[in-house]
Write a protein that holds these residues in place. Structure first.
Motif, PDB file in Angstrom:
ATOM      1  N   LEU A 120      23.420  13.347   8.810  1.00 48.79           N
ATOM      2  CA  LEU A 120      23.947  13.274   7.446  1.00 48.79           C
ATOM      3  C   LEU A 120      24.633  11.927   7.187  1.00 48.79           C
ATOM      4  CD1 LEU A 120      25.319  16.905   7.091  1.00 48.79           C
ATOM      5  CD2 LEU A 120      23.327  15.927   5.926  1.00 48.79           C
ATOM      6  N   GLU A 121      25.298  11.378   8.207  1.00 46.84           N
ATOM      7  CA  GLU A 121      25.886  10.038   8.073  1.00 46.84           C
ATOM      8  C   GLU A 121      24.789   9.006   7.801  1.00 46.84           C
ATOM      9  OE1 GLU A 121      29.923  10.054  10.823  1.00 46.84           O
ATOM     10  OE2 GLU A 121      28.044   9.347  11.699  1.00 46.84           O
ATOM     11  N   ILE A 122      23.704   9.110   8.560  1.00 47.71           N
ATOM     12  CA  ILE A 122      22.576   8.195   8.363  1.00 47.71           C
ATOM     13  C   ILE A 122      21.995   8.386   6.969  1.00 47.71           C
ATOM     14  CG2 ILE A 122      20.203   7.704   9.099  1.00 47.71           C
ATOM     15  CD1 ILE A 122      21.162   8.342  11.980  1.00 47.71           C
ATOM     16  N   GLY A 123      21.843   9.646   6.551  1.00 49.00           N
ATOM     17  CA  GLY A 123      21.279   9.933   5.237  1.00 49.00           C
ATOM     18  C   GLY A 123      22.078   9.344   4.097  1.00 49.00           C
ATOM     19  N   GLU A 124      23.406   9.295   4.255  1.00 47.36           N
ATOM     20  CA  GLU A 124      24.260   8.727   3.206  1.00 47.36           C
ATOM     21  C   GLU A 124      23.945   7.260   2.944  1.00 47.36           C
ATOM     22  OE1 GLU A 124      28.285   9.481   4.341  1.00 47.36           O
ATOM     23  OE2 GLU A 124      28.153  11.634   3.935  1.00 47.36           O
ATOM     24  N   ALA A 125      23.428   6.574   3.970  1.00 45.35           N
ATOM     25  CA  ALA A 125      23.078   5.163   3.817  1.00 45.35           C
ATOM     26  C   ALA A 125      21.751   4.976   3.082  1.00 45.35           C
ATOM     27  CB  ALA A 125      23.014   4.492   5.186  1.00 45.35           C
ATOM     28  N   GLN A 126      20.987   6.062   2.905  1.00 45.39           N
ATOM     29  CA  GLN A 126      19.712   6.038   2.185  1.00 45.39           C
ATOM     30  C   GLN A 126      18.659   5.132   2.843  1.00 45.39           C
ATOM     31  OE1 GLN A 126      18.874   7.889  -0.926  1.00 45.39           O
ATOM     32  NE2 GLN A 126      20.553   9.023  -0.010  1.00 45.39           N
ATOM     33  N   PRO A 127      18.373   5.343   4.132  1.00 41.30           N
ATOM     34  CA  PRO A 127      17.264   4.605   4.738  1.00 41.30           C
ATOM     35  C   PRO A 127      15.937   5.116   4.186  1.00 41.30           C
ATOM     36  CG  PRO A 127      17.996   6.315   6.231  1.00 41.30           C
ATOM     37  CD  PRO A 127      18.942   6.339   5.061  1.00 41.30           C
ATOM     38  N   ASP A 128      14.871   4.414   4.496  1.00 39.77           N
ATOM     39  CA  ASP A 128      13.550   4.825   4.009  1.00 39.77           C
ATOM     40  C   ASP A 128      13.033   6.055   4.734  1.00 39.77           C
ATOM     41  OD1 ASP A 128      12.860   2.813   1.958  1.00 39.77           O
ATOM     42  OD2 ASP A 128      13.170   1.431   3.620  1.00 39.77           O
ATOM     43  N   TYR A 129      13.484   6.266   5.972  1.00 47.86           N
ATOM     44  CA  TYR A 129      13.168   7.500   6.710  1.00 47.86           C
ATOM     45  C   TYR A 129      14.214   7.694   7.789  1.00 47.86           C
ATOM     46  CZ  TYR A 129      11.382   4.495  10.462  1.00 47.86           C
ATOM     47  OH  TYR A 129      11.279   3.536  11.452  1.00 47.86           O
ATOM     48  N   ILE A 130      14.245   8.889   8.358  1.00 48.40           N
ATOM     49  CA  ILE A 130      15.084   9.177   9.516  1.00 48.40           C
ATOM     50  C   ILE A 130      14.178   9.680  10.637  1.00 48.40           C
ATOM     51  CG2 ILE A 130      15.604  11.558   8.769  1.00 48.40           C
ATOM     52  CD1 ILE A 130      18.457  11.097   9.933  1.00 48.40           C
ATOM     53  N   PHE A 131      14.503   9.278  11.860  1.00 48.83           N
ATOM     54  CA  PHE A 131      13.667   9.602  13.020  1.00 48.83           C
ATOM     55  C   PHE A 131      14.441  10.541  13.945  1.00 48.83           C
ATOM     56  CE2 PHE A 131      11.799   9.074  17.161  1.00 48.83           C
ATOM     57  CZ  PHE A 131      10.464   8.742  16.964  1.00 48.83           C
ATOM     58  N   PHE A 132      13.840  11.679  14.261  1.00 53.36           N
ATOM     59  CA  PHE A 132      14.459  12.635  15.181  1.00 53.36           C
ATOM     60  C   PHE A 132      13.760  12.560  16.537  1.00 53.36           C
ATOM     61  CE2 PHE A 132      15.425  14.687  11.017  1.00 53.36           C
ATOM     62  CZ  PHE A 132      16.806  14.558  11.095  1.00 53.36           C
ATOM     63  N   GLY A 133      14.540  12.194  17.549  1.00 52.58           N
ATOM     64  CA  GLY A 133      14.018  12.032  18.894  1.00 52.58           C
ATOM     65  C   GLY A 133      14.231  10.611  19.377  1.00 52.58           C
ATOM     66  N   LYS A 134      13.754  10.326  20.572  1.00 50.89           N
ATOM     67  CA  LYS A 134      13.794   8.975  21.129  1.00 50.89           C
ATOM     68  C   LYS A 134      12.384   8.403  21.115  1.00 50.89           C
ATOM     69  CE  LYS A 134      17.726   9.917  24.162  1.00 50.89           C
ATOM     70  NZ  LYS A 134      18.215   9.984  25.561  1.00 50.89           N
ATOM     71  N   LEU A 135      12.293   7.093  20.959  1.00 49.18           N
ATOM     72  CA  LEU A 135      10.973   6.457  20.897  1.00 49.18           C
ATOM     73  C   LEU A 135      10.173   6.683  22.180  1.00 49.18           C
ATOM     74  CD1 LEU A 135      11.811   3.057  19.145  1.00 49.18           C
ATOM     75  CD2 LEU A 135      10.926   5.148  18.113  1.00 49.18           C
ATOM     76  N   ASP A 136      10.888   6.864  23.290  1.00 45.39           N
ATOM     77  CA  ASP A 136      10.212   7.153  24.562  1.00 45.39           C
ATOM     78  C   ASP A 136      10.514   8.576  25.028  1.00 45.39           C
ATOM     79  OD1 ASP A 136      12.871   6.817  25.171  1.00 45.39           O
ATOM     80  OD2 ASP A 136      12.553   5.442  26.844  1.00 45.39           O
ATOM     81  N   GLY A 137      10.728   9.473  24.053  1.00 40.51           N
ATOM     82  CA  GLY A 137      11.160  10.837  24.375  1.00 40.51           C
ATOM     83  C   GLY A 137      10.041  11.832  24.600  1.00 40.51           C
ATOM     84  N   ASP A 138       8.812  11.335  24.741  1.00 43.25           N
ATOM     85  CA  ASP A 138       7.663  12.238  24.914  1.00 43.25           C
ATOM     86  C   ASP A 138       7.437  12.538  26.395  1.00 43.25           C
ATOM     87  OD1 ASP A 138       7.012   9.576  25.345  1.00 43.25           O
ATOM     88  OD2 ASP A 138       4.960   9.774  24.597  1.00 43.25           O
ATOM     89  N   ILE A 139       8.431  13.157  27.025  1.00 46.33           N
ATOM     90  CA  ILE A 139       8.358  13.383  28.475  1.00 46.33           C
ATOM     91  C   ILE A 139       7.704  14.717  28.830  1.00 46.33           C
ATOM     92  CG2 ILE A 139      10.301  11.878  29.035  1.00 46.33           C
ATOM     93  CD1 ILE A 139      12.095  14.326  29.076  1.00 46.33           C
TER      94      ILE A 139
END
Length: 217
Positions: A120-139
């Motif tokens: 929600l903190e990130i959302g308040e900044a109004q980015p173009d998208y939000i990413f859930f997970g880690k970029l290398d989190g496909d373990i």
């Protein structure tokens, strides 16, 4: 084939690879095989000069196939490589600064949302998208349950699009699409696939065409 714009779409994350020409070939194979919305290029352990070379080689390939090329972390590399945007993970203050500096000229998306309050903190900044997970989190073969839960919660109440990290099996796109997330990210599921990146992308899109819920117009 259905219109991919009305269902969950594919985001590719490039894995580390010391052989840049091999990676360029793999990326072309992947992008030529079906719909890909975005490609994210992480820096990993490369120094800035190495990362610059990677971005300058791979960004134009990505854009030639109509996908958005996002550089993870380094705005200078993104600018010099003429990338479409930045994937950002940092403090609230740094995110606000990045958005003020680079939007709307560039896409600025944000990761690091490991729980609802931070999301929600990130959302308040109004980015173009939000990413859930880690970029290398496909373990694992399946997506992390926490990321699925965050994606479902977010997609049900916030208009900012979300990307949810998939697992290392192509079939994990189905579980992500069922959350209502706009995008599913794959990394090793595509680039380490036994039949090659093209087969993996084709398979992912076929699964999404068949099983992903449709968004209302």
């Amino acid at each position: 084939m259905s219109d991919p714009d009305n269902r969950c779409r594919l985001v590719l994350i490039l894995p580390p690879n010391d052989d840049l020409e091999q990676q360029a070939k793999q990326l072309e194979e992947a992008l030529s095989a079906g719909d890909v919305a975005t490609v994210i290029l992480p820096q990993y352990v490369r120094n800035d000069q190495q990362f610059q070379s990677v971005a300058e080689r791979l960004v134009p390939i990505t854009q030639a196939y109509g996908a958005a090329a996002l550089v993870a972390g380094d705005s200078r590399v993104a600018g010099r490589a003429k990338a479409d945007g930045l994937h950002f993970e940092g403090s609230n203050e740094e995110l606000h600064d990045a958005l003020a500096k680079y939007t709307p000229k560039m896409i600025v998306g944000a990761g690091g949302a490991s729980e609802r309050h931070r999301a929600l903190e990130i959302g308040e900044a109004q980015p173009d998208y939000i990413f859930f997970g880690k970029l290398d989190g496909d373990i694992k073969s399946e997506p992390h349950p926490k990321n699925l839960g965050l994606g479902e919660w977010w997609a049900s109440m916030v208009e900012i699009p979300c990307i949810v990290m998939g697992g290392n099996d192509v079939s994990s796109v189905v579980a992500v699409s069922e959350t209502g997330a706009e995008f599913v990210a794959l990394r090793t599921a595509v680039f380490d696939h036994s039949e090659g990146p093209a087969a993996a992308v084709a398979m992912a899109n076929a699964l999404l065409d068949e099983k992903a819920p449709r968004f209302e117009a």
